[in-house]
Design an enzyme around this catalytic site. Structure first.
Site: not given
Ligand code: UD1
Length: 378
Positions: A207
């Site tokens: 990821h």
């Molecule tokens: C975040 C953390 C990362 C951690 C990871 C674990 C930061 C900068 N990054 O990354 O350190 O290793 O979580 O998973 O804080 N989304 C969903 N559903 C959710 C959450 C996210 O669909 O419940 C999708 C959204 O499209 C979003 C993307 O995932 O834009 C990324 O989510 P985000 O929380 O921004 O960062 P992660 O890549 O999950």
């Protein structure tokens, strides 16, 4: 009475918060208030972990959700400030390195509230990683810093953090793993995936933005996975960020039971894309795997305790003790190196029992943290 607000935001935070909530709630001197920022909100990324790990309902959910880094961080700060003003805690405790960690940390210190950072001092020395920025900044403003491994203590010392502020306490994520290791064995995930006949398989998670948001890197890693899947089944629970990227690259949609994975590019049948798994299913899957390939931080640590060989699809790690113990190996995203490392590990299997365990990764880190906080904050 010491009132502590604990902050949880994203999936890897929940396994760290669970043992801390248990330890704090068992102590009459500590009142724990749980705030969920809502950074992760999908049931499979959040609610399921609360249920399985017995974490109480959050006292407050900020419901912030996904956005760009600036907007997400700013929204968390905006929503968290009135909570501190209303609850008047003696301290705020943040874990890990996600955007929720730095956002809530900043709000706390600007209101004069003491900040506690659990999993302090880890450094990849790679400032292109958003998490590295979050780590450096959170540690710089924290009053009490709890480290999971010796490298963390040394990094903090080098950065000028006074020695009396940092404490080597072990790893709260491993507290959770050891607590649920046996229960996870009851999971039916191996039956569900047709892996209950004892044959070897690999588990993959991916990821990190550098691996999945850059199509060239993502494609190279997928090539390696396809190659490995010609030899053994490869199980790949797909993170939402990765799923979004797969859709954009027309790599098909993921679905637990469906056959249409990788529809556009028709992945080999042995490369099985599944939805993100709950804690217990994933723990069981990992514990019985021949090998794990990942770019996660926590999984490097969990495989060290499970004594499962782990290939980390990154150039660096902020958790060097996992490499020192011998389970973890950094391989980056070059398919030739990934496949070569896979073959080396396969050739030397099984050698599990010979890996040592890092100091204090014994299931008691949260208790040590509670002991220290009772002394410092009283
Ligand atoms: C975040 C953390 C990362 C951690 C990871 C674990 C930061 C900068 N990054 O990354 O350190 O290793 O979580 O998973 O804080 N989304 C969903 N559903 C959710 C959450 C996210 O669909 O419940 C999708 C959204 O499209 C979003 C993307 O995932 O834009 C990324 O989510 P985000 O929380 O921004 O960062 P992660 O890549 O999950």
């Amino acid at each position: 009475m010491i009132k502590i607000i604990l902050v949880a935001g994203a999936r890897p935070n929940f396994m760290k918060i669970a043992p801390l909530m248990d330890a704090f709630r068992a102590r009459p001197q500590i009142k724990a208030v749980l705030v969920h920022t809502g950074q992760h909100y999908d049931p499979a990324m959040s609610d399921l972990f609360f249920q399985q790990l017995g974490i109480p309902e959050p006292d407050v959910n900020l419901g912030v959700g996904s956005a760009s880094h600036a907007i997400q961080t700013a929204e968390i700060m905006r929503a968290f400030e009135p909570i501190i003003l209303a609850k008047k805690p003696d301290a705020v405790l943040v874990v890990g390195d996600v955007n929720s960690t730095i956002a809530c940390g900043l709000v706390a210190v600007k209101l004069g509230v003491r900040l506690i950072h659990v999993e302090a001092g880890l450094r990849s020395f790679d400032r292109t990683m958003p998490e590295e920025i979050n780590r450096i900044l959170t540690d710089a403003i924290s009053d009490v810093l709890f480290c999971s491994e010796q490298s963390g203590v040394e990094n903090l010392r080098r950065e000028g953090v006074p020695e009396e502020k940092s404490h080597l306490v072990g790893n709260v994520m491993i507290d959770t793993l050891l607590k649920y290791r046996e229960k996870a064995e009851q999971s039916k995930i191996l039956d569900d995936l047709g892996l209950n006949d004892g044959r070897p398989y690999a588990v993959v998670t991916l990821h990190r933005p550098v691996n999945v948001d850059v199509p060239e890197n993502f494609g190279r890693i997928l090539m390696a996975l396809e190659e490995i899947s010609r030899e053994i089944p490869v199980i790949f629970p797909v993170h939402p960020r990765t799923r979004t990227m797969m859709r954009q690259l027309n790599l098909g949609t993921t679905s637990y039971h469906s056959e249409d994975t990788f529809s556009a590019h028709s992945a080999p049948p042995n490369l099985l894309l599944v939805e993100p798994l709950g804690y217990l299913d994933f723990l069981k899957l990992m514990a019985h795997a021949r090998i794990v390939l990942t770019d996660s931080g926590g999984i490097q640590e969990e495989t060290t305790i499970l004594k499962i060989p782990c290939l980390t699809l990154r150039e660096n790690t902020e958790r060097p003790v996992t490499v020192e113990m011998g389970t973890n190996r950094l391989v980056g995203s070059d398919p030739r190196l990934i496949i070569q490392a896979y073959r080396d590990v396969s050739a030397s299997f099984p050698k599990r029992q010979s890996f040592p365990v890092p100091p204090l990764w014994d299931g008691r880190a949260a208790e040590r943290i509670a002991d220290i906080l009772e002394l410092i904050l009283k």
